[in-house]
Design a protein around this motif. Structure first.
Motif, short mmCIF file in Angstrom:
data_model
loop_
_atom_site.label_atom_id
_atom_site.label_comp_id
_atom_site.label_asym_id
_atom_site.label_seq_id
_atom_site.Cartn_x
_atom_site.Cartn_y
_atom_site.Cartn_z
N LEU A 36 0.87 -1.17 0.00
CA LEU A 36 0.00 0.00 0.00
C LEU A 36 0.90 1.22 0.00
O LEU A 36 1.72 1.38 0.90
CB LEU A 36 -0.88 -0.02 1.26
CG LEU A 36 -1.77 1.18 1.52
CD1 LEU A 36 -2.82 1.33 0.42
CD2 LEU A 36 -2.48 1.03 2.88
N GLU A 37 0.79 2.05 -1.05
CA GLU A 37 1.58 3.27 -1.06
C GLU A 37 0.67 4.47 -0.83
O GLU A 37 -0.38 4.60 -1.45
CB GLU A 37 2.33 3.46 -2.40
CG GLU A 37 3.29 4.64 -2.31
CD GLU A 37 3.86 5.12 -3.66
OE1 GLU A 37 3.66 4.48 -4.70
OE2 GLU A 37 4.51 6.18 -3.62
N ILE A 38 1.10 5.33 0.09
CA ILE A 38 0.32 6.52 0.40
C ILE A 38 0.91 7.72 -0.33
O ILE A 38 2.11 7.96 -0.26
CB ILE A 38 0.35 6.80 1.93
CG1 ILE A 38 -0.02 5.55 2.73
CG2 ILE A 38 -0.57 7.97 2.28
CD1 ILE A 38 -1.33 4.93 2.38
N ILE A 60 -3.04 5.16 -2.57
CA ILE A 60 -4.09 6.09 -2.17
C ILE A 60 -3.60 7.51 -2.46
O ILE A 60 -2.58 7.94 -1.92
CB ILE A 60 -4.41 5.94 -0.66
CG1 ILE A 60 -4.88 4.51 -0.38
CG2 ILE A 60 -5.47 6.98 -0.24
CD1 ILE A 60 -5.26 4.25 1.07
N GLU A 61 -4.28 8.18 -3.37
CA GLU A 61 -3.86 9.54 -3.78
C GLU A 61 -5.10 10.44 -3.81
O GLU A 61 -6.06 10.15 -4.51
CB GLU A 61 -3.19 9.47 -5.16
CG GLU A 61 -2.84 10.80 -5.79
CD GLU A 61 -1.96 11.69 -4.91
OE1 GLU A 61 -0.82 11.31 -4.64
OE2 GLU A 61 -2.45 12.77 -4.49
N LYS A 62 -5.04 11.52 -3.09
CA LYS A 62 -6.20 12.43 -3.01
C LYS A 62 -6.35 13.32 -4.24
O LYS A 62 -7.46 13.70 -4.60
CB LYS A 62 -6.03 13.29 -1.75
CG LYS A 62 -7.20 14.20 -1.47
CD LYS A 62 -6.98 14.96 -0.19
CE LYS A 62 -8.07 15.99 0.03
NZ LYS A 62 -7.82 16.78 1.25
N ASN A 65 -6.23 14.64 -10.34
CA ASN A 65 -5.46 14.69 -11.59
C ASN A 65 -4.27 13.75 -11.55
O ASN A 65 -4.00 13.03 -12.52
CB ASN A 65 -4.99 16.11 -11.87
CG ASN A 65 -6.17 17.03 -12.13
OD1 ASN A 65 -7.15 16.63 -12.76
ND2 ASN A 65 -6.09 18.24 -11.61
N LEU A 66 -3.57 13.76 -10.42
CA LEU A 66 -2.43 12.84 -10.28
C LEU A 66 -2.91 11.39 -10.34
O LEU A 66 -2.29 10.53 -10.97
CB LEU A 66 -1.68 13.10 -8.97
CG LEU A 66 -0.89 14.40 -8.86
CD1 LEU A 66 -0.23 14.51 -7.48
CD2 LEU A 66 0.17 14.48 -9.94
N ALA A 67 -4.05 11.13 -9.69
CA ALA A 67 -4.57 9.76 -9.65
C ALA A 67 -4.89 9.27 -11.06
O ALA A 67 -4.57 8.13 -11.43
CB ALA A 67 -5.81 9.70 -8.76
N1 SAH Z 1 5.30 9.90 -2.97
C1 SAH Z 1 5.45 10.96 -3.95
C2 SAH Z 1 4.73 12.27 -3.52
C3 SAH Z 1 4.87 12.70 -2.11
S1 SAH Z 1 4.13 14.22 -1.82
C4 SAH Z 1 6.91 11.18 -4.20
O1 SAH Z 1 7.70 10.84 -3.32
O2 SAH Z 1 7.27 11.71 -5.23
C5 SAH Z 1 2.68 13.76 -0.95
C6 SAH Z 1 1.62 13.13 -1.82
O3 SAH Z 1 0.47 12.87 -1.01
C7 SAH Z 1 1.11 14.03 -2.96
O4 SAH Z 1 1.02 13.29 -4.13
C8 SAH Z 1 -0.27 14.48 -2.49
O5 SAH Z 1 -1.17 14.78 -3.55
C9 SAH Z 1 -0.72 13.31 -1.67
N2 SAH Z 1 -1.70 13.65 -0.63
C10 SAH Z 1 -1.80 14.80 0.08
N3 SAH Z 1 -2.78 14.74 0.99
C11 SAH Z 1 -3.33 13.50 0.86
C12 SAH Z 1 -4.40 12.83 1.53
N4 SAH Z 1 -5.09 13.42 2.49
N5 SAH Z 1 -4.70 11.56 1.15
C13 SAH Z 1 -4.00 10.95 0.15
N6 SAH Z 1 -2.97 11.54 -0.50
C14 SAH Z 1 -2.65 12.81 -0.17
#
Ligand code: SAH
Length: 261
Positions: A36-38, A60-62, A65-67
């Motif tokens: 699981l990557e956050i 999980i990405e909020k 657009n990125l998602a």
């Molecule tokens: N892992 C990536 C980005 C890290 S920045 C890298 O290392 O390049 C943090 C990421 O978390 C961003 O993509 C942002 O859009 C996402 N994010 C911010 N708040 C969030 C939330 N509440 N739930 C899920 N993702 C979130």
């Protein structure tokens, strides 16, 4: 494609290949792992996780657009969950054992971690997470230090924690203002049993809301007319919250729960 990083979402994308490899090396992902990557963001770490060939990868990405871009980029290799991590219900984790990885959004990193620590449904093989260094220092703080905090207690209850490496701002785009650290969390084989994690949350909150005050105040507040035996937890009324180690807090929770709370 040009991306304008959103400050409100804590977007600092990790682009330093050496650091990404440190995370991957520490994870030792194998073919049976469900990862699981956050906050995968633009997928810099995601790509390397996929190369390790885990059984499944959820991200999980909020940011919608990125998602969408991640779905296009990695197609059927990942399961994109376009949600706020803080709104994922506890039972999402039920019946699974995840390896959790992520460069967390810093504005909510403490909240994300404390939710996991208090979620009885969560089983993990390991977690490797990036925090702002100041938060990492609190998570790994020693008792009696000024960094010792609620998050130290919550996270050290069920996990052994070690630092993998500190990371400088220039490993990210845009550069954050602060240094960062990567921590590895391994679940303890045995941990102190309490009835309800909410009581640990509540009790640590009450103690650390007034971290300079003596602990007899919060103890009186919690135990009211019941006599509290300080010897049972090897503490004194004049101690301050940062003087009680994790195990003493868990014993206070046990005493509190014995009142029927
Ligand atoms: N892992 C990536 C980005 C890290 S920045 C890298 O290392 O390049 C943090 C990421 O978390 C961003 O993509 C942002 O859009 C996402 N994010 C911010 N708040 C969030 C939330 N509440 N739930 C899920 N993702 C979130």
């Amino acid at each position: 494609m040009s991306i304008k990083p959103k400050k409100s979402l804590g977007q600092n994308f990790l682009h330093d290949r050496n650091i990404i490899e440190k995370i991957i090396d520490a994870s030792k992902i194998n073919l049976n792992d469900e990862v699981l990557e956050i906050g995968p963001g633009t997928g810099n770490l995601t790509k390397f996780i996929i190369d390790q060939g885990p059984k499944k990868l959820y991200v999980i990405e909020k940011d919608i657009n990125l998602a969408k871009d991640l779905e296009k980029k990695f197609l059927n290799k990942i399961n994109v969950i376009t949600k706020d991590i803080l709104k994922i219900p506890d039972n999402f984790y039920s019946g699974k054992k995840f390896m959790i990885l992520g460069n967390l959004p810093y504005n909510i990193s403490t909240k994300i971690l404390s939710n996991w620590c208090l979620n009885s449904e969560l089983k993990v093989s390991k977690m490797i997470l990036m925090f702002q260094k100041e938060v990492a220092d609190r998570i790994t703080a020693e008792v009696n230090s000024k960094e010792y905090s609620r998050i130290t207690i919550l996270s050290n209850w069920k996990f052994d924690i070690k630092k993998i490496i500190d990371v400088k701002p220039n490993s990210f785009f845009p550069k954050p203002k602060v240094n960062s650290s990567i921590l590895e969390f391994t679940p303890k084989k045995k941990f102190h049993i309490i009835k309800n994690p909410k009581n640990l949350e509540k009790i640590t909150k009450i103690f650390f809301n007034q971290r300079r005050k003596m602990i007899k105040k919060p103890i009186q507040f919690l135990f009211k007319d019941h006599r509290f035996d300080y010897n049972k937890i090897d503490a004194r009324p004049g101690d301050r919250p940062q003087n009680l180690n994790v195990s003493k807090y868990l014993k206070i929770v046990n005493e509190y729960e014995a009142l029927g709370s």
